[in-house]
Scaffold this active site. Structure first.
Site, PDB file in Angstrom:
ATOM      1  N   ASP A   9       0.854  -1.188   0.000  1.00  0.00           N
ATOM      2  CA  ASP A   9       0.000   0.000   0.000  1.00  0.00           C
ATOM      3  C   ASP A   9       0.890   1.237   0.000  1.00  0.00           C
ATOM      4  OD1 ASP A   9      -2.376  -1.275   0.016  1.00  0.00           O
ATOM      5  OD2 ASP A   9      -2.713  -1.161   2.168  1.00  0.00           O
TER       6      ASP A   9
ATOM      7  N   THR B  59      -0.415   4.616   1.403  1.00  0.00           N
ATOM      8  CA  THR B  59      -0.707   5.442   2.579  1.00  0.00           C
ATOM      9  C   THR B  59      -0.341   4.738   3.870  1.00  0.00           C
ATOM     10  OG1 THR B  59      -2.532   6.436   1.369  1.00  0.00           O
ATOM     11  CG2 THR B  59      -2.503   6.754   3.743  1.00  0.00           C
TER      12      THR B  59
END
Length: 1066
Positions: free
Chosen positions: A435, A437
């Site tokens: 990912d 974030t």
């Protein structure tokens, strides 16, 4: 009313939770309600209690303010309704583990032989020492030695006791360690409740009946409850019902919420109605416990009918299927072990019988029977000694110690390991799908740019620059259309940064409100969560969140926010510089994307659009279930650019991964320009390299055929060069991970690690070879699906997991290299020596000591090597790479040959070299000889120095590198050496040793040091074992796939106990 709430009459305050008197509802009543579903449950509540509010009153709790938190009240609730704990399976006591260790077949055989030997040593028939018994009875130097024949049997029994106690202690300590790890995971689990009007997080175990719990998207419900208020709430009840469809929950249709189920959409509040063993999950656990008890009884009965023993290590796990190749290997090794042992006994007996009754031409007489039987028992014990050392039975312990040590250390590196086999698998990862974030970035978001009132502000504007009408609309929209659990709190320390609680994107928007000199809390106080008419919570398909309020005139206003491209496509108007809506056409949208959104994204900013829509009263109430019509014709208020800085340590960590042969891919829901900018900053994308950056839509177009089906052949053309997948859905993530794992493109197949934080990341996390869930931002569902939890949500922790994983694999390989060398030498020496000299050069007690060295002590020494950065300088192993590499095989055979030459030279010429009496062909009960003591001592010295050689398995010359960083290794080697001195100098008859002189000791040590010199000589090059782009040894989860999955079963090591399980069957 679309939003489900109950009315809260005044007077039902927290204080009611404190007064005395019984509760107005019994545990049985609550259990009966929780067993019902849908309309049946609603009807029962109405008939028996009236409504949910009445249940709250009877439980003496306030739906608004919750319980008071008074310790007396909480204790009373524990006593009445139980605690929110499901008691773990009772741990085995130390005595039980001792008894199980005694069930080992090899030890039983040794015990029986030792007892027979002990008994016969006390029986001395008249005339039994005469010439009539031949050479068998002759040669004993004095009566005292003959009378001391019992010592060998007693020493064997004593050694067996030591081995059993050590085994039991190891099992007890590792079980205790794993239960401690399980307890740590349970302590990490917290849930949000309301007490004394304050929203707080408490450990799951502290939740009581009557608590008002806040539930949200991604939660794993820790107790049963009844819905008080819900927003667009959908629950996955498949863990209890088996039905995969999500169940919509509402007060009118189905308010029952069950423990162990997952919140897939929406939010709300529930009153806890059952905890622990009284909850639906607890009831199932109770039934499972009962069935386990019944199953154990059946197993015991079947054992009585058909005796079949298995070792203590296997007992809990013999039902688990072992991979066919492993069964074949174990059967082959164990069959060879039994064959060698049987051949040793047969040859010794035949040699004795032929020599005594044919060569010496003696007849069997009654007086000689005990002496002959003692010889047969001695031969049997020699055969058992071959049995003892022929298989690396210390492997289970080495694996256990290595994993337990690594798991404990990984906690300090912010890796909370849930499944033990993930350690080793991670060491051979070839791809990481991460990912963006929070993992690659700091997850501290701040609004730094805004487009509002036809003006693009490069910094947050002053409130005076915005029309009051527009500013009020913006502040109301952000304050109301955000989770009320999301807040910005004052810094913990003076001068520190404000604390962001809840969703970080929403925190950035709330920060914008505060930056505009406004406050969101008074607005929330004026419009509490109960007054929200309808909430469309954020999910991966909507990529937006909307909240509906009912106006005083009967109309409705809806606030929306979400990904800028998606929300702008639904906007038909935009607020101009005067704060008035004007038409927003397609060409206007394209221009805004080109001039505002793309420049923001190229700066690495996440772009969010905030909008609203009014529904006039005269048009009537819309159909809220028709989302496509509802989420349309919006009016854009503002587009903001949110900065989430790259973690400063991430670029270096990604560079380490790339050097280690691991490809890092970013999979994000962000705009492709934002994703590309962040990937460049991180080092995932390098200038001049031809790598792909795709959006989810384009990715699906390239990998799917005309029927919309994913084709592996198409996917194989995309994934090798894909580095960024933007605007991706969880389905895209799962498709990518599955495609990479299933692909056969390249030299070796891929081993994939995945990070995830959302509920819908669950399938991808489960499909991955190793799933990493975010400990801070991750949902309970994601954590449940993961193998390892990153407690700091930081990518650098993944790199540390790779290092520890490689270290685990190497530690086990080091131990195998050392132990197999000992096995090969010990078996050949015992077998050949026994067949030629009619006696094993290494006695039974000595073999047990050697077995202890190469099992427990070597496990401790070699399985606790700390990892080094050099582990990241090689590529991963191949998926099909054999457990014993070419280099290891060369080392095993090379050192075995060296040791055999030395041992046989000493065995057949030692008396000449050291000018001592020969120990060969010694009669029964003869005293220990210097000759055989030197053979034993040299054998142990060579193992000690070879243990140092075993620290390196990749052909490195400096075997002492980093040795002082492992105090356990140094302690084990020095401790073993000290014990060996005591055994040789003071062991006497029990250890079949006689004290050696200083000169003899120096020669033994010198020959042992020869192992180190031979190790340097034998370092000729072999073909590299490190396969480019590799994977790991066999199977989806590698060497340890057969290991138990933590924390579902605290007892480890199916794999190794299967050695003994198969042994018993063989």
């Amino acid at each position: 009313m679309a939003n489900n709430i109950v009315d809260h009459p005044p007077g039902n305050s927290v204080a009611e939770g404190n007064h005395d008197g019984d509760f107005g509802v019994s545990m049985e009543d609550l259990k009966n309600i929780m067993e019902l579903r849908s309309s049946e449950a609603v009807t029962m509540i109405q008939e028996k209690f009236g409504d949910v509010q009445s249940i709250c009153r009877r439980l003496k709790t306030s739906p608004i303010e919750g319980l008071s938190g008074n310790p007396v009240d909480l204790e009373k609730r524990h006593a009445t309704f139980g605690k929110n704990l499901i008691p773990p399976k009772k741990a085995k006591t130390f005595l039980q583990l001792v008894w199980e260790a005694l069930q080992d077949v090899t030890l039983i055989i040794l015990e029986v032989a030792a007892i027979i030997s002990l008994g016969l040593s006390f029986y001395h028939p008249p005339g039994g020492d005469g010439e009539s018994c031949g050479q068998a009875a002759g040669g004993v130097e004095d009566e005292g030695e003959a009378q001391a024949g019992w010592i060998e049997g007693a020493a064997i029994l004593f050694s067996v006791i030591i081995v059993v106690l050590v085994t039991a202690f190891n099992d007890w300590s590792k079980e205790k360690q794993f239960r401690g790890l399980q307890s740590r995971i349970e302590q990490e689990q917290k849930f949000t409740v309301i007490r004394k009007g304050q929203v707080i997080q408490i450990p799951v175990a502290e939740i009581v009946v009557g608590d008002i719990a806040q539930i949200k998207y991604g939660d794993l419900l820790p107790a049963d409850g009844i819905l008080i208020q819900g927003n667009d709430l959908k629950i996955d009840e498949s863990s209890l019902t088996g039905e995969s469809d999500h169940v919509r929950k509402s007060l009118e249709k189905d308010p029952m919420l069950l423990s162990g189920t997952h919140v897939m959409e929406g939010s709300g509040r529930m009153v806890v109605s059952a905890v622990g063993l009284n909850s639906q999950t607890g009831i199932i656990f109770t039934l499972l416990g009962a069935s386990e008890h019944d199953e154990e009884k059946k197993v015991k009965k079947s054992k009585k009918r058909k005796p079949e023993r298995c070792s203590g290590l296997t007992k809990a796990h013999t039902h688990t299927q072992v991979p066919p190749f492993m069964v074949f290997m174990l059967r082959s090794v164990l069959t060879f072990r039994l064959f060698m042992s049987a051949m040793t006994v047969i040859i010794l007996i035949l040699y004795f019988v032929i020599n005594t009754f044919l060569v010496q031409n003696l007849s069997w007489v009654a007086e000689c029977t005990p002496i002959y039987i003692q010889y047969f028992v001695k031969f049997f014990i020699i055969g058992v000694t071959v049995l003892v050392v022929a298989v690396p039975e210390g492997l289970p312990l080495a694996v256990t110690i290595s994993l337990a040590y690594s798991v404990k250390k990984m906690m300090k590196d912010n890796n909370l390991v849930r499944h033990l086999d993930a350690c080793e698998t991670m060491g051979n990862a070839t791809a990481i799908c991460s990912d963006k974030t929070g993992t690659l970035t700091m997850n501290r978001m701040t609004v730094v740019q805004a487009y509002i009132g036809d003006t693009h502000y490069k910094t947050v504007p002053e409130p005076e620059a915005i029309k009051p009408e527009t500013l009020e609309m913006l502040v109301n929209s952000i304050s109301i259309n955000s989770a009320y659990t999301t807040k910005i709190l004052p810094p913990e320390k003076e001068g520190g940064l404000p604390r962001h609680v809840g969703n970080k994107t929403e925190c950035a928007l709330l920060g914008l409100v505060l930056g505009l000199k406004r406050d969101y809390q008074p607005i929330r106080d004026e419009i509490p969560e109960e007054m929200l008419y309808k909430v469309y919570t954020f999910n991966s398909s909507r990529k937006s969140m909307s909240t509906v309020l009912k106006n005083a005139d009967g109309g409705f206003r809806m606030y929306s926010k979400g990904a800028s491209e998606i929300v702008l496509r639904k906007c038909s108007h935009i607020l101009d510089a005067q704060g008035q809506p004007r038409v927003f056409k397609m060409k206007d949208r394209d221009e805004m994307v080109r001039k505002v959104i793309e420049p923001m994204a190229c700066d690495g900013l996440r772009t969010i659009c905030v909008a609203y829509r009014d529904f006039p009263a005269e048009a009537g109430e819309p159909n809220w279930d028709n989302e496509n019509d509802i989420l349309d014709n919006l009016t854009c208020i503002v587009v903001v650019g949110i900065e989430d800085p790259v973690r400063p340590e991430v670029p270096e960590a990604i560079a380490k991964c790339q050097r280690a042969g691991i490809d890092v891919r970013m999979v994000t829901g962000d705009n492709i320009n934002t994703a590309r900018a962040i990937a460049t900053k991180c080092g995932i994308l390098q200038p001049g390299e031809e790598f792909l950056c795709l959006e989810g839509k384009e990715f699906n177009q390239q990998i799917r055929n005309d029927k919309g089906e994913v084709e592996q052949e198409r996917l194989d053309k995309v994934w090798p060069k894909l580095r960024v997948l933007a605007r991706s859905s969880p389905t895209d993530k799962h498709t990518l991970v599955k495609g990479i794992i299933d692909s056969t493109v390249g030299e070796t197949r891929q081993v994939v690690a995945v990070t995830g934080d959302g509920t819908n990341d669950g399938p991808a996390l489960k499909k991955a070879d190793v799933g990493f869930a975010m400990g801070i931002a991750g949902t309970d569902v994601a954590k449940e699906a993961s193998d390892i939890i990153l407690t700091d949500d930081n990518f650098t922790s993944i790199v540390k997991a790779v290092m520890w994983g490689r270290n685990v694999y190497d530690s086990i390989s080091k131990f195998l290299q050392f132990q197999l060398t000992v096995n090969v030498v010990a078996v050949i020496v015992a077998f050949t020596g026994a067949c030629i000299t009619q006696d094993s050069p290494l006695k039974a007690v000595q073999m047990l000591w050697v077995n202890l060295i190469m099992d427990t002590l070597a496990s401790l020494a070699l399985a606790t090597e700390p990892p080094t950065e050099s582990l990241l300088l090689r590529r991963p192993y191949g998926r099909d790479k054999p457990l014993i590499s070419r280099t290891m095989m060369k080392n095993i055979l090379g050192h075995a040959v060296f040791q055999l030459i030395i041992i046989f030279t000493l065995l057949f010429a030692g008396e000449v070299l050291f000018d001592i009496d020969s120990g060969r062909n010694a009669p029964l009960h003869s005293p220990p000889s210097e000759h055989y003591t030197i053979v034993f001592n040299v054998f142990v010295m060579m193992q000690l120095f070879n243990e140092i050689n075993a620290r390196k398995i990749h052909g490195e010359r400096n075997v002492f590198e980093g040795i002082y960083r492992n105090p356990i290794f140094c302690s084990v080697v020095l401790g073993t050496f000290a014990l060996q001195i005591i055994i040789v100098q003071f062991g006497g008859k029990p250890f079949s040793c006689t004290a050696l002189t200083i000169d003899q000791w120096l020669w033994c040590i010198f020959i042992g040091i020869g192992e180190l010199l031979w190790g340097q000589v034998s370092l000729f090059p072999v073909k590299s074992d490190c396969v480019g782009g590799g994977g790991r040894c066999g199977g989806k989860k590698g060497l340890l796939r057969a290991a138990v999955m933590f924390p579902s079963q605290p007892l480890p090591w199916q794999l190794l106990l299967h050695m003994k399980a198969v042994s018993n069957k063989v």
